[in-house]
Design an enzyme around this catalytic site. Structure first.
Site, PDB file in Angstrom:
ATOM      1  N   LYS A  13       0.720  -1.108  -0.167  1.00 23.45           N
ATOM      2  CA  LYS A  13       0.244   0.111  -0.176  1.00 23.45           C
ATOM      3  C   LYS A  13       0.897   1.339  -0.200  1.00 23.45           C
ATOM      4  O   LYS A  13       0.723   2.073  -0.692  1.00 23.45           O
ATOM      5  CB  LYS A  13      -0.893  -0.001   1.341  1.00 23.45           C
ATOM      6  N   ARG A  88      -8.889   0.782   9.486  1.00 25.87           N
ATOM      7  CA  ARG A  88      -8.466  -0.426  10.069  1.00 25.87           C
ATOM      8  C   ARG A  88      -9.470  -1.350  10.757  1.00 25.87           C
ATOM      9  O   ARG A  88      -9.090  -2.386  11.016  1.00 25.87           O
ATOM     10  CB  ARG A  88      -7.485  -0.154  11.009  1.00 25.87           C
ATOM     11  N   ARG A 127      11.520  -5.741   4.626  1.00 25.62           N
ATOM     12  CA  ARG A 127      11.271  -4.369   3.994  1.00 25.62           C
ATOM     13  C   ARG A 127      12.377  -3.567   4.839  1.00 25.62           C
ATOM     14  O   ARG A 127      12.667  -3.721   5.805  1.00 25.62           O
ATOM     15  CB  ARG A 127       9.819  -4.075   4.570  1.00 25.62           C
ATOM     16  N   ARG A 164      12.029  -1.387  10.213  1.00 26.81           N
ATOM     17  CA  ARG A 164      10.918  -0.919  11.191  1.00 26.81           C
ATOM     18  C   ARG A 164      11.021  -1.760  12.355  1.00 26.81           C
ATOM     19  O   ARG A 164      11.023  -3.265  12.230  1.00 26.81           O
ATOM     20  CB  ARG A 164       9.416  -0.813  10.714  1.00 26.81           C
ATOM     21  N   ARG A 175       0.673  -8.874  13.780  1.00 23.06           N
ATOM     22  CA  ARG A 175      -0.165  -7.778  13.016  1.00 23.06           C
ATOM     23  C   ARG A 175      -0.951  -8.411  11.975  1.00 23.06           C
ATOM     24  O   ARG A 175      -1.845  -8.035  11.417  1.00 23.06           O
ATOM     25  CB  ARG A 175       1.130  -6.896  12.173  1.00 23.06           C
TER      26      ARG A 175
HETATM   27  P1  AMP Z   1       1.290   0.418   9.414  1.00 22.42           P
HETATM   28  O1  AMP Z   1       2.360   1.353   9.120  1.00 22.42           O
HETATM   29  O2  AMP Z   1       0.209   0.875   8.661  1.00 22.42           O
HETATM   30  O3  AMP Z   1       1.816  -0.846   9.199  1.00 22.42           O
HETATM   31  O4  AMP Z   1       1.058   0.629  10.815  1.00 22.42           O
HETATM   32  C1  AMP Z   1       1.791   0.583  11.865  1.00 22.42           C
HETATM   33  C2  AMP Z   1       1.196   0.440  13.273  1.00 22.42           C
HETATM   34  O5  AMP Z   1       0.681   1.440  13.605  1.00 22.42           O
HETATM   35  C3  AMP Z   1       0.154  -0.690  13.269  1.00 22.42           C
HETATM   36  O6  AMP Z   1       0.480  -2.001  13.497  1.00 22.42           O
HETATM   37  C4  AMP Z   1      -0.705  -0.194  14.401  1.00 22.42           C
HETATM   38  O7  AMP Z   1      -0.147  -0.380  15.831  1.00 22.42           O
HETATM   39  C5  AMP Z   1      -0.846   1.403  14.296  1.00 22.42           C
HETATM   40  N1  AMP Z   1      -1.644   1.830  13.292  1.00 22.42           N
HETATM   41  C6  AMP Z   1      -1.662   2.163  11.982  1.00 22.42           C
HETATM   42  N2  AMP Z   1      -2.620   2.691  11.479  1.00 22.42           N
HETATM   43  C7  AMP Z   1      -3.705   2.404  12.414  1.00 22.42           C
HETATM   44  C8  AMP Z   1      -5.114   2.433  12.469  1.00 22.42           C
HETATM   45  N3  AMP Z   1      -5.890   3.076  11.313  1.00 22.42           N
HETATM   46  N4  AMP Z   1      -5.748   2.221  13.637  1.00 22.42           N
HETATM   47  C9  AMP Z   1      -5.042   1.757  14.602  1.00 22.42           C
HETATM   48  N5  AMP Z   1      -3.595   1.596  14.722  1.00 22.42           N
HETATM   49  C10 AMP Z   1      -3.010   1.825  13.739  1.00 22.42           C
END
Ligand code: AMP
Length: 218
Positions: A13, A88, A127, A164, A175
């Site tokens: 994404k 989410r 990544r 990360r 996740r």
């Molecule tokens: P991402 O970079 O989108 O994989 O997000 C990394 C982490 O941020 C996730 O594993 C969640 O802990 C938190 N996170 C990101 N987006 C959301 C969301 N829309 N709602 C809740 N937690 C989020």
């Protein structure tokens, strides 16, 4: 163009949203990036979010909605946006609908980056990200031309790429579980409203981007 990108962690994404942003000048609004930024800056909100992020759990809906509301209120988002990682869960989708109705900017389409679940662990463990410009690489599938450094133009020596903290195998498993349980139901949610477009994300970055553009513009 007002888009929501759906897809499992590691489905690409962010990479696709960055391309579209660079091509069209539409901001990529990534809830994960907004949260990581708050954590790095040590804000109150960042401190509240950190434990959930480290564990691969979702941060509270209320914290994330606050960040998204603030970001979509900035001037550059008035000509469109690409939401990456938000919503989410079903409650967030409802909150987003209400927010977008309030600012008169409904979603045009929801694009699902559809990937083979078995490939996701490799996509995530491989990544690497540039800590300065945010460009995303993968050591297995799309390595940097500059080895362990970013291949974008940077002043002086290019930054070393970083992994990360939540792209480590134990957190990845959680996740993916959270995605399946909480985020996947959004696929049906948006399909039933006629908004869903599905892109095969098990292709090269270029092929996915071509399909993504077609889906977004239809
Ligand atoms: P991402 O970079 O989108 O994989 O997000 C990394 C982490 O941020 C996730 O594993 C969640 O802990 C938190 N996170 C990101 N987006 C959301 C969301 N829309 N709602 C809740 N937690 C989020």
């Amino acid at each position: 163009m007002r888009l929501v990108l759906l897809g499992a962690p590691g489905s690409g994404k962010g990479t696709q949203a960055q391309r579209l942003r660079d091509d069209r000048g539409i901001p990529q609004v990534s809830s994960g990036d907004l949260l990581r930024d708050a954590v790095a800056r040590g804000t109150d909100l960042g401190k509240r979010a950190k434990a959930s992020m480290d564990a691969g759990e979702l941060v509270s809906d209320e914290i994330v909605l606050g960040l998204i509301r603030e970001r979509l209120g900035r001037p550059d988002a008035s000509k469109g946006f690409i939401l990456d990682g938000y919503p989410r869960n079903v409650a967030q989708a409802g909150a987003l609908d209400a927010l977008l109705a309030e600012i008169g900017q409904p979603i045009d389409a929801v694009v699902l980056m559809d990937v083979d679940q078995n490939a996701l662990v490799r996509r995530l463990t491989g990544r690497r990200t540039c800590p300065v410009c945010g460009k995303v690489f993968n050591v297995y599938f799309s390595p940097s031309a500059a080895g362990d450094r970013c291949d974008n133009d940077h002043e002086g020596e290019a930054p070393l790429l970083v992994q990360r903290a939540d792209d480590k195998e134990d957190v990845i498993a959680n996740r993916l579980k959270v995605y399946e349980g909480q985020t996947q139901p959004l696929v049906e949610h948006y399909r039933s409203r006629g908004l869903l477009k599905v892109v095969n994300a098990d292709q090269t970055v270029e092929q996915v981007y071509a399909d993504f553009l077609r889906a977004a513009e239809k």
